[in-house]
Enzyme design. Structure first.
Site, PDB file in Angstrom:
ATOM      1  N   GLU A 107       2.560  11.757   3.926  1.00  0.00           N
ATOM      2  CA  GLU A 107       2.043  10.432   3.605  1.00  0.00           C
ATOM      3  C   GLU A 107       2.717   9.348   4.426  1.00  0.00           C
ATOM      4  OE1 GLU A 107       3.305   8.165  -0.033  1.00  0.00           O
ATOM      5  OE2 GLU A 107       3.945  10.161  -0.662  1.00  0.00           O
ATOM      6  N   ARG A 118       5.766  -1.458  -1.016  1.00  0.00           N
ATOM      7  CA  ARG A 118       4.925  -0.658  -0.131  1.00  0.00           C
ATOM      8  C   ARG A 118       3.434  -0.814  -0.412  1.00  0.00           C
ATOM      9  NH1 ARG A 118       6.491   5.272  -0.658  1.00  0.00           N
ATOM     10  NH2 ARG A 118       5.036   5.548   1.067  1.00  0.00           N
ATOM     11  N   ARG A 122      -2.356   3.962   1.715  1.00  0.00           N
ATOM     12  CA  ARG A 122      -1.685   5.052   2.419  1.00  0.00           C
ATOM     13  C   ARG A 122      -2.659   5.779   3.338  1.00  0.00           C
ATOM     14  NH1 ARG A 122       1.602   2.872  -0.258  1.00  0.00           N
ATOM     15  NH2 ARG A 122       3.214   3.701  -1.614  1.00  0.00           N
ATOM     16  N   HIS A 137      -3.622   3.842  -4.164  1.00  0.00           N
ATOM     17  CA  HIS A 137      -2.466   4.700  -4.472  1.00  0.00           C
ATOM     18  C   HIS A 137      -2.879   6.031  -5.061  1.00  0.00           C
ATOM     19  CE1 HIS A 137       1.654   5.687  -5.973  1.00  0.00           C
ATOM     20  NE2 HIS A 137       1.925   5.190  -4.784  1.00  0.00           N
TER      21      HIS A 137
END
Length: 148
Positions: A107, A118, A122, A137
């Site tokens: 990831e 963050r 992703r 997420h």
């Protein structure tokens, strides 16, 4: 010889156009494909891109946020990554990606402007070269189509 070569070149050009074409509209559901990718996406074999799982929606790379493009470029370059967790194993606990052996997925953070941490975005990579995008997420995934 030239008379024979031109039709072959035109045929090849048409086939290449069909292979590299991509719908520029919104993300669509991938259709069933029975062949495996011949080379990982991003290795010059983009024309041979094949979805890894027909059940997953796909998204054109050009339709991702600019920060995702930057993350994909960092992955291709091997880093450096902005977060220590980038490049670590993604365990696929939610089983939303195709099931694979441990250590198969990695990831990487996609920077979210204005986020103090963050964030939720992703890019997940698979050992065979596939790339996935999540903006929530790991709640949902789209496979990144590198042809467009």
């Amino acid at each position: 010889m030239r008379g024979r070569l031109l039709p072959v070149l035109l045929l090849l050009a048409g086939a290449l156009g069909a292979l590299t074409g991509c719908d520029s509209g919104p993300a669509t559901t991938a259709t069933a494909v029975t062949t495996a990718p011949t080379a990982p996406p991003g290795t010059g074999a983009a024309a041979g891109w094949v979805p890894s799982d027909p059940a997953l929606a796909d998204v054109c790379r050009s339709r991702l946020p600019p920060q995702a493009a930057a993350t994909l470029a960092l992955i291709a370059a091997g880093g450096p990554y902005p977060y220590r967790a980038d490049g670590t194993e993604f365990q696929n606990r939610e089983h939303r990606l195709p099931r694979q052996r441990g250590g198969y997925y990695r990831e990487y953070t996609v920077v979210t402007p204005g986020s103090a941490d963050r964030g939720e975005r992703r890019v997940i990579t698979g050992s065979a070269g596939e790339r996935y995008w999540t903006a929530d997420h790991y709640g949902s995934f789209q496979e990144i189509d590198v042809r467009c």
